[in-house]
Motif scaffolding. Structure first.
Motif: not given
Length: 300
Positions: A40, A212, A207
């Motif tokens: 991410w 997130t 998540p």
């Protein structure tokens, strides 16, 4: 001289943004697997990097490179450093992690002189010494208190991170001689995203909204920080950035105070003084020496 000050200003901005990234990562380490965090942070970071290249008119030309092997080597070292750094945050406060990271500029000073031929002046050595003294004042008195479980693991991972990061930053400095800063940042984020994605078979979490948003925040702040850091290394020598690295201590302590309710001890003020002296020496006392003009001799 103005070029150097611009590079130093970029490095300060990078330090602040990296602190934001570290806070976002630390807040997710208990719920999200390490590989997923790396994915991410890296994948989202590609967005500001692409926007940056577009705004500068360097997309896609800025991504062209004649040194793919050098990029790959730098990216692999960077991925290793990101992995150990994020792993250490599970066990360390932000300030402690930052303090250990202060070994990096000292190693950069050495590596910059050995591999890049940069001058190691008395002023630079004095600046790094003051910064390191500030680190000692900040950390040694706090060693007596109780530490959370796994603290020594975090310290070990932090030390490994400092060594790998020093190597990676010297590689960045070398790449900026021929490569576009956006390309250096883009390929790093791309390789790290691929590396993080490769951990999917080992299990990823689902998540929630908060996690997130934190993961997205880590990616955006990390991408912007990397742009500032790479440009800073381009506009100022590696050794000149060594002292300014210590200003991130202010951001780290502030993050611990505001986000994690960890208050600094009485040693914070003298430690900060030493750090600011180091930054002053590098920023304003390390200019090029003026050459004396030879006096004309009268002909006999």
């Amino acid at each position: 001289m103005a070029y150097d000050q611009f590079g130093l200003a970029l490095r300060v901005a990078a330090s602040f943004l990296f602190t934001v990234m570290v806070v976002c990562v630390k807040l997710t380490t208990d719920d999200i697997p390490l590989g997923q965090i790396i994915f991410w942070r890296s994948a989202v970071a590609l967005l500001p990097l692409l926007v940056y290249l577009h705004l500068t008119g360097d997309l896609p030309s800025g991504l062209l490179t004649k040194r793919p092997r050098s990029h790959l080597l730098r990216c692999l070292f960077g991925l290793a450093a990101m992995t150990t750094s994020f792993a250490s945050l599970k066990y360390l406060p932000v300030a402690d992690s930052t303090v250990i990271g202060y070994l990096t500029p000292i190693l950069m000073l050495i590596l910059g002189g050995v591999f890049l031929g940069e001058a190691i002046t008395r002023t630079r050595v004095l600046a790094v010494s003051f910064g390191f003294l500030g680190v000692l004042v900040m950390t040694i008195p706090s060693m007596d208190g109780a530490r959370p479980d796994g603290y020594l693991i975090g310290v070990g991972l932090g030390l490994i991170t400092a060594v790998i990061t020093a190597v990676a930053k010297v590689q960045i400095r070398d790449l900026t001689k021929t490569e576009h800063p956006g390309a250096i940042a883009f390929y790093f984020a791309l390789v790290c995203a691929i590396g993080g994605r490769a951990t999917l078979p080992f299990g990823w979490a689902s998540p929630n909204l908060t996690s997130t948003l934190l993961l997205i925040g880590a990616g955006l702040s990390g991408g912007l920080a990397h742009i500032c850091m790479t440009l800073g290394l381009k506009h100022a020598e590696t050794a000149k950035l060594a002292g300014i690295e210590y200003l991130s201590l202010v951001f780290a302590v502030g993050a611990d105070l505001l986000v994690f309710n960890i208050w600094p001890g009485l040693n914070f003020l003298p430690a900060t003084l030493f750090v600011l002296i180091a930054a002053y020496l590098v920023s304003f006392r390390d200019g090029p020496k003026r050459q004396k003009q030879p006096t004309a001799k009268s002909k006999v």
